[in-house]
Scaffold this motif. Structure first.
Motif: not given
Length: 351
Positions: A12, A17, A98, A220, A222, A227, A229-230, A260, A284
């Protein structure tokens, strides 16, 4: 007979990632002496990333470049991976669980006539002998490339079910195998210590004729943020934040801790934030090391998306709020008083 495993990595904004390195860890856990692990890297301008990836314990890095791979497109990705799959005939594919992995893995499994286990959070070896016992609906008995060997124990893949209320332990009964790994549950693979590097094989993506869809641009909302989720630290707000402005203290704390910001569906429905921040059964799923729930009551739909967090801290004025039943630490109080105090304390500690 030695086997070959393939990691389909993700990037990304030119950065690898972390979940791809966790997928590599999963492959390393499954591999045995003599097995080879390869990595596929798709996109444009991959020289730097390919060199970085070559520093990990891999036999070879396959950098596949093409304009149609600039943005994720399942048709283009599958077309680009097809020659590599044919050449390697991997016994197993590993991807991050993902949005890309969830979309691509089933298509690759279908192409390989492979079984698939998704959303893996742990890998174990039970040491048992293979007995051809219970089979899962998502697995296929492909005897052609199943050597039936079990060295060092049977590999068991663990994953949550029913929004985390149950845990399922699954085994493959045949090769090839496709596995997706949930972020933040396995340790990321470490670079090689011997200073060696894997071979980097560059190839141009074969033209994919008659693509039915073409991704022109990805916008995007964001950009520049971590992220969810990470993220290793998540500060989430619920209806208790009372307004969009109420997320400011949470954003300040998240910024200080390198975390985040997330939200409950209640906060999203109230218009306090974008649905892109929603955590829960219809949002999420996050598994950070620290989850701080601010003004979140703890509805079951929300718990489904965050109950796998390692340490949960709940801040709520209502001592009877359900969120306290799963919290490791609870603070009964007004988040607008508690969060700034936490921010101040962390700032002093980190100074």
């Amino acid at each position: 007979m030695s086997k070959t495993y393939l990691i389909v990595t993700e990037q990304r904004d030119g950065k690898l990632r972390r979940v791809s390195l966790e997928a590599l860890r999963a492959a390393l856990d499954c591999a045995e002496a003599g097995d080879e692990i390869h990595a596929a890297l798709l996109g444009e301008g991959l020289d730097g990333l390919a060199a970085e990836l070559a520093g990990y314990p891999l036999a070879q890095v396959h950098a596949i470049e093409g304009e149609e791979l600039r943005h994720y497109n399942p048709e283009a990705y599958i077309g680009a991976l097809a020659p590599l799959l044919e050449a390697l005939r991997p016994a197993g594919l590993f991807l991050g669980h993902t949005a890309l992995g969830r979309d691509l893995a089933p298509a690759l499994a279908a192409r390989l006539s492979a079984g698939q286990i998704s959303d893996v959070t742990a890998i174990e070896r039970d040491g048992g002998e293979r007995d051809g016992g219970e089979r899962d609906g998502g697995e296929r008995d492909d005897g052609e490339r199943d050597d039936g060997e079990r060295h060092g124990g049977q590999i068991v893949f663990v994953r949550p079910l029913y929004a985390g209320k149950a845990i399922e332990r699954k085994v493959f009964t045949a090769f090839p195998q496709v596995v997706t790994v949930r972020a933040n549950n396995l340790p990321a693979a470490e670079p090689r210590r011997d200073g060696g590097t894997a071979i980097v094989a560059k190839r141009a993506a074969a033209p994919v004729a008659d693509l039915r869809t073409v991704v022109r641009e990805v916008v995007r909302r964001t950009a520049g943020k971590i992220d969810l989720t990470e993220a290793r630290i998540v500060i989430a707000g619920g209806r208790g934040v009372k307004s969009a402005e109420g997320f400011r203290p949470l954003e300040e704390l998240a910024g200080l801790l390198g975390g985040a910001v997330g939200a409950s569906r209640g906060a999203c429905d109230a218009g306090y934030c974008d649905y892109g921040l929603q955590i829960g059964q219809t949002g999420k799923v996050v598994t950070p090391e620290i989850y701080i729930a601010c003004g979140i009551s703890g509805a079951i739909q929300h718990l489904a998306g965050m109950s796998g967090s390692r340490v949960i801290v709940a801040i709520n004025k209502d001592p009877e709020a359900p969120i306290f039943s799963i919290a490791d630490f609870g603070i009964v109080g007004d988040l607008f008083e508690v969060v700034p105090l936490l921010t101040q304390a962390f700032r002093q500690a980190l100074a």
